[in-house]
Design a protein around this motif. Structure first.
Motif, PDB file in Angstrom:
ATOM      1  N   GLY A 171       0.821  -1.211   0.000  1.00 37.78           N
ATOM      2  CA  GLY A 171       0.000   0.000   0.000  1.00 37.78           C
ATOM      3  C   GLY A 171       0.851   1.254   0.000  1.00 37.78           C
ATOM      4  N   GLY A 172       2.181   1.095   0.097  1.00 39.25           N
ATOM      5  CA  GLY A 172       3.089   2.247   0.063  1.00 39.25           C
ATOM      6  C   GLY A 172       2.933   3.184   1.242  1.00 39.25           C
ATOM      7  N   TRP A 173       2.656   2.643   2.412  1.00 39.87           N
ATOM      8  CA  TRP A 173       2.446   3.475   3.601  1.00 39.87           C
ATOM      9  C   TRP A 173       3.647   4.373   3.853  1.00 39.87           C
ATOM     10  CZ3 TRP A 173       4.007   3.228   9.033  1.00 39.87           C
ATOM     11  CH2 TRP A 173       3.224   4.021   9.867  1.00 39.87           C
ATOM     12  N   ALA A 174       3.378   5.659   4.123  1.00 43.89           N
ATOM     13  CA  ALA A 174       4.448   6.643   4.290  1.00 43.89           C
ATOM     14  C   ALA A 174       4.414   7.301   5.664  1.00 43.89           C
ATOM     15  CB  ALA A 174       4.338   7.704   3.193  1.00 43.89           C
ATOM     16  N   GLY A 175       3.713   6.715   6.610  1.00 42.39           N
ATOM     17  CA  GLY A 175       3.534   7.357   7.917  1.00 42.39           C
ATOM     18  C   GLY A 175       4.583   7.037   8.958  1.00 42.39           C
ATOM     19  N   TRP A 176       5.714   6.463   8.545  1.00 43.28           N
ATOM     20  CA  TRP A 176       6.776   6.130   9.496  1.00 43.28           C
ATOM     21  C   TRP A 176       7.248   7.370  10.243  1.00 43.28           C
ATOM     22  CZ3 TRP A 176       7.662   1.030   9.639  1.00 43.28           C
ATOM     23  CH2 TRP A 176       7.588   0.260   8.487  1.00 43.28           C
ATOM     24  N   GLN A 177       7.632   7.183  11.503  1.00 46.25           N
ATOM     25  CA  GLN A 177       8.280   8.243  12.286  1.00 46.25           C
ATOM     26  C   GLN A 177       9.420   7.615  13.075  1.00 46.25           C
ATOM     27  OE1 GLN A 177       5.618  10.423  14.826  1.00 46.25           O
ATOM     28  NE2 GLN A 177       4.345  11.125  13.128  1.00 46.25           N
ATOM     29  N   PRO A 178      10.581   8.294  13.109  1.00 40.39           N
ATOM     30  CA  PRO A 178      11.691   7.750  13.903  1.00 40.39           C
ATOM     31  C   PRO A 178      11.236   7.443  15.328  1.00 40.39           C
ATOM     32  CG  PRO A 178      12.435   9.581  12.573  1.00 40.39           C
ATOM     33  CD  PRO A 178      10.930   9.533  12.429  1.00 40.39           C
ATOM     34  N   GLY A 179      11.667   6.292  15.830  1.00 39.68           N
ATOM     35  CA  GLY A 179      11.272   5.863  17.168  1.00 39.68           C
ATOM     36  C   GLY A 179      10.112   4.887  17.167  1.00 39.68           C
ATOM     37  N   ASP A 180       9.443   4.704  16.017  1.00 43.35           N
ATOM     38  CA  ASP A 180       8.356   3.724  15.943  1.00 43.35           C
ATOM     39  C   ASP A 180       8.900   2.338  16.284  1.00 43.35           C
ATOM     40  OD1 ASP A 180       6.486   5.608  15.152  1.00 43.35           O
ATOM     41  OD2 ASP A 180       6.497   5.014  13.039  1.00 43.35           O
ATOM     42  N   GLU A 181       8.086   1.564  16.974  1.00 42.90           N
ATOM     43  CA  GLU A 181       8.425   0.174  17.255  1.00 42.90           C
ATOM     44  C   GLU A 181       7.744  -0.676  16.193  1.00 42.90           C
ATOM     45  OE1 GLU A 181       8.216  -3.031  20.935  1.00 42.90           O
ATOM     46  OE2 GLU A 181       7.004  -1.228  21.016  1.00 42.90           O
ATOM     47  N   VAL A 182       8.482  -1.577  15.588  1.00 38.26           N
ATOM     48  CA  VAL A 182       7.964  -2.381  14.487  1.00 38.26           C
ATOM     49  C   VAL A 182       7.990  -3.851  14.910  1.00 38.26           C
ATOM     50  CG1 VAL A 182       8.257  -2.988  12.066  1.00 38.26           C
ATOM     51  CG2 VAL A 182       8.878  -0.685  12.851  1.00 38.26           C
ATOM     52  N   LEU A 183       6.798  -4.454  14.969  1.00 40.23           N
ATOM     53  CA  LEU A 183       6.690  -5.865  15.317  1.00 40.23           C
ATOM     54  C   LEU A 183       6.501  -6.674  14.044  1.00 40.23           C
ATOM     55  CD1 LEU A 183       4.246  -5.730  18.366  1.00 40.23           C
ATOM     56  CD2 LEU A 183       6.741  -5.669  18.368  1.00 40.23           C
ATOM     57  N   CYS A 184       7.241  -7.748  13.919  1.00 40.52           N
ATOM     58  CA  CYS A 184       7.132  -8.654  12.780  1.00 40.52           C
ATOM     59  C   CYS A 184       6.335  -9.867  13.255  1.00 40.52           C
ATOM     60  CB  CYS A 184       8.519  -9.046  12.305  1.00 40.52           C
ATOM     61  SG  CYS A 184       8.504 -10.126  10.877  1.00 40.52           S
ATOM     62  N   LEU A 185       5.238 -10.154  12.585  1.00 39.20           N
ATOM     63  CA  LEU A 185       4.316 -11.197  13.028  1.00 39.20           C
ATOM     64  C   LEU A 185       4.049 -12.212  11.932  1.00 39.20           C
ATOM     65  CD1 LEU A 185       1.675  -8.695  14.447  1.00 39.20           C
ATOM     66  CD2 LEU A 185       3.439  -9.855  15.767  1.00 39.20           C
ATOM     67  N   THR A 186       3.796 -13.430  12.334  1.00 42.23           N
ATOM     68  CA  THR A 186       3.271 -14.448  11.428  1.00 42.23           C
ATOM     69  C   THR A 186       2.041 -15.045  12.104  1.00 42.23           C
ATOM     70  OG1 THR A 186       4.660 -16.199  12.354  1.00 42.23           O
ATOM     71  CG2 THR A 186       5.508 -15.047  10.415  1.00 42.23           C
ATOM     72  N   TYR A 187       1.226 -15.691  11.318  1.00 43.16           N
ATOM     73  CA  TYR A 187       0.025 -16.324  11.849  1.00 43.16           C
ATOM     74  C   TYR A 187       0.067 -17.808  11.546  1.00 43.16           C
ATOM     75  CZ  TYR A 187      -1.995 -11.796  12.794  1.00 43.16           C
ATOM     76  OH  TYR A 187      -2.227 -10.547  13.298  1.00 43.16           O
ATOM     77  N   MET A 188      -0.267 -18.583  12.561  1.00 41.61           N
ATOM     78  CA  MET A 188      -0.357 -20.030  12.397  1.00 41.61           C
ATOM     79  C   MET A 188      -1.841 -20.382  12.377  1.00 41.61           C
ATOM     80  SD  MET A 188       0.941 -22.966  14.986  1.00 41.61           S
ATOM     81  CE  MET A 188       2.536 -23.382  14.350  1.00 41.61           C
ATOM     82  N   GLU A 189      -2.260 -21.087  11.336  1.00 38.93           N
ATOM     83  CA  GLU A 189      -3.655 -21.494  11.244  1.00 38.93           C
ATOM     84  C   GLU A 189      -3.801 -22.945  11.678  1.00 38.93           C
ATOM     85  OE1 GLU A 189      -5.308 -20.664   7.400  1.00 38.93           O
ATOM     86  OE2 GLU A 189      -5.352 -18.506   7.812  1.00 38.93           O
ATOM     87  N   THR A 190      -4.787 -23.171  12.531  1.00 43.19           N
ATOM     88  CA  THR A 190      -5.081 -24.526  12.984  1.00 43.19           C
ATOM     89  C   THR A 190      -6.556 -24.810  12.752  1.00 43.19           C
ATOM     90  OG1 THR A 190      -5.470 -23.717  15.232  1.00 43.19           O
ATOM     91  CG2 THR A 190      -3.271 -24.562  14.747  1.00 43.19           C
ATOM     92  N   GLU A 191      -6.877 -26.065  12.727  1.00 45.72           N
ATOM     93  CA  GLU A 191      -8.260 -26.472  12.517  1.00 45.72           C
ATOM     94  C   GLU A 191      -9.152 -25.898  13.611  1.00 45.72           C
ATOM     95  OE1 GLU A 191      -9.723 -30.778  12.768  1.00 45.72           O
ATOM     96  OE2 GLU A 191      -8.962 -30.561  10.719  1.00 45.72           O
ATOM     97  N   ALA A 192     -10.278 -25.353  13.215  1.00 48.69           N
ATOM     98  CA  ALA A 192     -11.204 -24.736  14.163  1.00 48.69           C
ATOM     99  C   ALA A 192     -11.843 -25.794  15.056  1.00 48.69           C
ATOM    100  CB  ALA A 192     -12.289 -23.971  13.419  1.00 48.69           C
TER     101      ALA A 192
END
Length: 195
Positions: A171-192
């Protein structure tokens, strides 16, 4: 006794009748997106063929407990899979800069002049296939998938703790600001489950 948790799905009986399953039952179930459950009856070959053509599931048995298990399975299959969020890494945004995107990057959906978040990985890793959540003062300000991950000028799939990298988000997000904390996430899918 402790109260049982509320089930995540409830059956809805669209039609209850006595007698053999018919093609009209299949048509009705197909229109409603329902399944046919027959207790102590059989489905004829014609009804089975009509059900297969309409994508209607038929379960017949003379044993009520078998039908209850089948009904639970039908309900469980209708639920979306359970998603569990897993934190892969954390980074701190150091600075932002603008680049001129090449044709390959623009082909992925990047704007012509995307804003790159320059960051240092402080825990775990940042992956090119992951979702990124940007936190500012503890509040989530943006969430998107990684469009491009680079270490120096090389496209990479992962950058580990202690290294620096540049990230462009979908989406080309441009709202970064120095000092932002960036979390890297993945999702695990399991049978409901129904509970």
């Amino acid at each position: 006794y402790p109260p049982r948790p509320a089930p995540r799905a409830q059956p809805l009986v669209v039609l209850a009748a006595v007698g053999a399953l018919t093609e009209a039952d299949v048509e009705h179930a197909g229109t409603c997106g329902a399944a046919l459950i027959g207790y102590n009856v059989a489905a004829s070959a014609r009804v089975k063929a009509a059900a297969a053509a309409a994508g209607v599931r038929i379960s017949c048995s003379p044993i009520i407990y078998t039908l209850l298990d089948e009904a639970r399975e039908i309900l469980r299959a209708a639920l979306p899979p359970d998603r569990t969020e897993q934190r892969v890494g954390r980074a701190e945004l150091l600075d932002t800069f603008v680049i001129t995107a090449n044709a390959a990057l623009q082909g992925k959906g990047a704007p012509k002049r995307p804003v790159v978040g320059g960051m240092r990985v402080v825990e775990g890793s940042v992956k090119s296939s992951a979702l990124v959540r940007v936190l500012r003062a503890g509040e989530c300000v943006h969430e998107a998938e990684v469009l491009s991950l680079r270490h120096f000028k090389e496209d990479v799939s992962e950058v580990t703790k202690g290294s620096e990298c540049g990230v462009i988000l979908e989406g080309g997000w441009a709202g970064w600001q120095p000092g932002d904390e960036v979390l890297c996430l993945t999702y695990m899918e399991t049978e409901a489950s129904l509970e």
